[in-house]
Write a protein that holds these residues in place. Structure first.
Motif, short mmCIF file in Angstrom:
data_model
loop_
_atom_site.label_atom_id
_atom_site.label_comp_id
_atom_site.label_asym_id
_atom_site.label_seq_id
_atom_site.Cartn_x
_atom_site.Cartn_y
_atom_site.Cartn_z
N GLU A 107 -7.52 4.30 -1.86
CA GLU A 107 -5.79 2.91 -1.93
C GLU A 107 -5.24 3.17 -2.01
N LYS A 108 -3.94 2.41 -1.02
CA LYS A 108 -2.39 3.47 -1.42
C LYS A 108 -2.24 1.86 -1.12
N ARG A 109 -0.72 1.99 -1.96
CA ARG A 109 -0.07 -0.21 -2.47
C ARG A 109 1.86 1.10 -2.41
N THR A 125 -12.30 -4.27 -8.98
CA THR A 125 -11.03 -3.99 -9.60
C THR A 125 -10.43 -4.29 -9.63
N PRO A 126 -8.63 -4.41 -10.77
CA PRO A 126 -7.14 -4.58 -10.22
C PRO A 126 -6.61 -3.25 -9.37
N PHE A 127 -5.79 -3.25 -8.52
CA PHE A 127 -5.01 -1.94 -8.33
C PHE A 127 -3.55 -2.90 -7.80
N GLY A 128 -2.54 -2.49 -8.58
CA GLY A 128 -1.52 -2.20 -8.40
C GLY A 128 -0.61 -1.72 -9.27
N ILE A 129 0.21 -2.35 -9.65
CA ILE A 129 1.59 -2.80 -10.47
C ILE A 129 2.53 -3.44 -11.02
N VAL A 130 2.69 -3.41 -12.14
CA VAL A 130 3.28 -4.39 -13.18
C VAL A 130 5.10 -3.66 -13.96
N VAL A 163 1.86 3.32 -5.09
CA VAL A 163 0.49 3.69 -6.21
C VAL A 163 -0.48 4.29 -5.21
N GLU A 164 -1.70 4.43 -5.84
CA GLU A 164 -2.98 5.10 -5.15
C GLU A 164 -4.17 4.87 -5.75
N ARG A 165 -5.51 5.38 -5.41
CA ARG A 165 -6.15 5.65 -6.35
C ARG A 165 -7.02 6.61 -5.37
N THR A 203 -5.31 3.99 -10.92
CA THR A 203 -4.51 4.00 -10.09
C THR A 203 -3.37 5.38 -10.73
N ARG A 204 -2.72 5.70 -9.65
CA ARG A 204 -1.85 6.21 -10.19
C ARG A 204 -0.74 5.97 -9.47
N ILE A 205 1.06 6.29 -9.87
CA ILE A 205 1.88 6.62 -9.08
C ILE A 205 2.09 7.04 -8.53
N ALA A 206 2.72 7.51 -7.65
CA ALA A 206 2.94 8.39 -6.11
C ALA A 206 4.07 8.78 -6.00
N ALA A 207 5.06 7.30 -5.57
CA ALA A 207 6.94 7.62 -5.78
C ALA A 207 7.14 6.45 -6.35
#
Length: 481
Positions: free
Chosen positions: A118-120, A39-44, A111-113, A69-73
């Protein structure tokens, strides 16, 4: 036997159930792991990382990618470290426009899941499109070719002038220099003009204002306009408000005709930068009306302005009058229509201050004049004489005038002028003839004057008017009496 077999059978079935449960659990874990990995995990983000000419009119956005996936900061900073905006755990990040033109920004998003632990953190750097800088002030004047040149420090896309002044746009190959050519404008006016423009990538830029001034119209002052009873030698002079762009062709734009339509011939020449002079060949015809005309726009100045109204004027000449001064006999003769009408005794210049000889014409006249020397007070030759009557200048500081301070006419007595008998202001010789007053009433501007040492052997009184005339725009200093 049967019981033991049953027990073994039950145990075997329980084992298979447990094994099945374990297999299912294992499969579930494997499925979860595979799903997490696949499953994709990241930011656009917009603008994307590395964008060099971002459109500042568009919002800056960050979208999480992947299930759960959600935005943490998130944080947006300018290049100097100034925080534009920052947020924690937003559902969706969007910073509304506009941004500044030509600035570098850094967008940092974490972002984190949670379910997959997961966190990136990703960093996107971008620069908004730069705004070209216009060289020079907003107040501009049309060049002589009716253009305005705009120079920018970097290429410009579309450029559109908006306002009351009609302007055609012509960019150069680099699109950093734009020439705006004006048409159909009023001279001597200022036009507020808005410039709408874009970058080379099509991003609209904030419009800016110019104030474009058009050149003043060229005006022409003609010395003989409406003059009457002129002498035949007075040249025509047209004084322009500024130097002309095509000086050598200016005379060709003027028509000079007699009242019966005959074209006048003569010589055109410039006196200084703005005065155009026409000297008629053999003089103006006596007792005639002369018309001078030029079409609108015939003369264009160096600033780009032009003569707006047509040039249309006339003047008239009087009878054929000539004045002759003979130094050897100290006499002056007035000739009208080829006939001598009067001869006077005069006093011309003394040997140390002789009267000039040659062919001239009366170029200025004053009923009364104060005359003074060029020498300053205390210097040799200094004088000031007030109330000099009937002064008629014929060359530089030389003039005919009445002399009430002496009565020795018939012999040299002046500083170069031609002294004549007068009653005006004369208290010592009240019976003196009014020769100066008579000449003043009889003569006029433009009457030819010839000063010679002695009368010619020929009886002809013709003056060589084809000789070049000298500039006599006015009295530079009062003549010597």
């Amino acid at each position: 036997m049967n019981r033991s077999a049953n027990v073994r059978s039950i145990r075997s079935g329980s084992g298979r159930v447990v094994a099945g449960i374990l297999a299912v659990a294992v499969m579930a874990l494997v499925t979860v792991e595979l799903h997490a990995r696949l499953t994709p995990f990241g930011i656009v983000t917009y603008p994307a990382n590395g964008t060099a000419m971002a459109d500042p009119r568009l919002a800056v956005t960050a979208e999480p990618v992947g299930v759960g996936t959600r935005i943490a900061a998130v944080e947006l900073r300018e290049d100097d470290g100034t925080v534009v905006t920052a947020a924690r755990e937003p559902e969706r990040f969007e910073f509304p426009p506009p941004l500044a033109f030509g600035k570098h920004y850094t967008l940092t998003v974490t972002v984190e899941r949670i379910w997959s632990n997961e966190k990136r953190t990703e960093v996107a750097e971008f620069t908004t499109v730069g705004m070209p800088t216009l060289e020079g002030p907003p107040d501009r004047s049309l060049a002589p070719d009716a253009s305005v040149t705009l120079v920018f420090d970097q290429p410009v896309g579309k450029l559109e002038p908006v306002g009351g002044l009609k302007l055609a746009v012509q960019p150069d190959e680099t699109r950093t220099v734009f020439r705006l050519h004006a048409s159909d404008y009023t001279q001597g006016s200022t036009y507020p003009t808005q410039i709408r423009w874009e970058t080379t990538t099509g991003v609209p830029l904030p419009p800016f204002e110019l104030r474009i001034s058009t050149p003043p119209p060229v005006s022409a002052d003609v010395n003989l306009r409406g003059a009457e009873n002129l002498g035949t030698a007075m040249p025509l002079q047209i004084t322009f408000s500024e130097p002309l762009a095509e000086r050598e062709n200016a005379g060709r734009q003027v028509r000079i005709q007699t009242q019966d339509g005959k074209e006048m011939t003569g010589k055109w020449g410039w006196i200084g930068k703005t005065r155009l002079q026409f000297t008629p060949l053999n003089g103006w015809p006596p007792s005639s009306v002369i018309r001078v005309s030029a079409e609108p726009g015939a003369f264009r100045g160096v600033q780009g302005g032009y003569l707006e109204p047509p040039l249309d004027l006339s003047f008239s000449t009087g009878t054929d009058r000539k004045i002759f001064v003979y130094l050897d006999t100290q006499t002056m003769t007035a000739v009208e229509n080829g006939q001598t009408v009067r001869t006077f005794k005069v006093s011309t210049g003394k040997p140390q201050t002789p009267t000039v000889t040659g062919s001239f014409y009366i170029y200025a006249r004053f009923p009364t004049k104060t005359m003074k020397s060029r020498a300053k007070k205390g210097e040799k030759g200094h004088y000031i004489v007030e109330n000099v009557p009937y002064a008629q200048y014929f060359y530089s500081d030389y003039a005919f005038h009445g002399a009430w301070w002496h009565n020795g006419f018939g012999r040299p007595a002046s500083h170069g002028c031609v002294n004549m008998s007068t009653q005006k202001h004369n208290v010592r010789w009240p019976k003196a003839p009014e020769d100066a007053g008579w000449l003043y009433q009889w003569a006029s501007l433009g009457v030819p004057v010839t000063v010679m040492h002695s009368p010619p052997s020929s009886t002809s009184t013709r003056i060589a008017l084809e000789e070049p005339q000298r500039d006599r725009p006015g009295v530079r200093s009062s003549p010597s009496p």
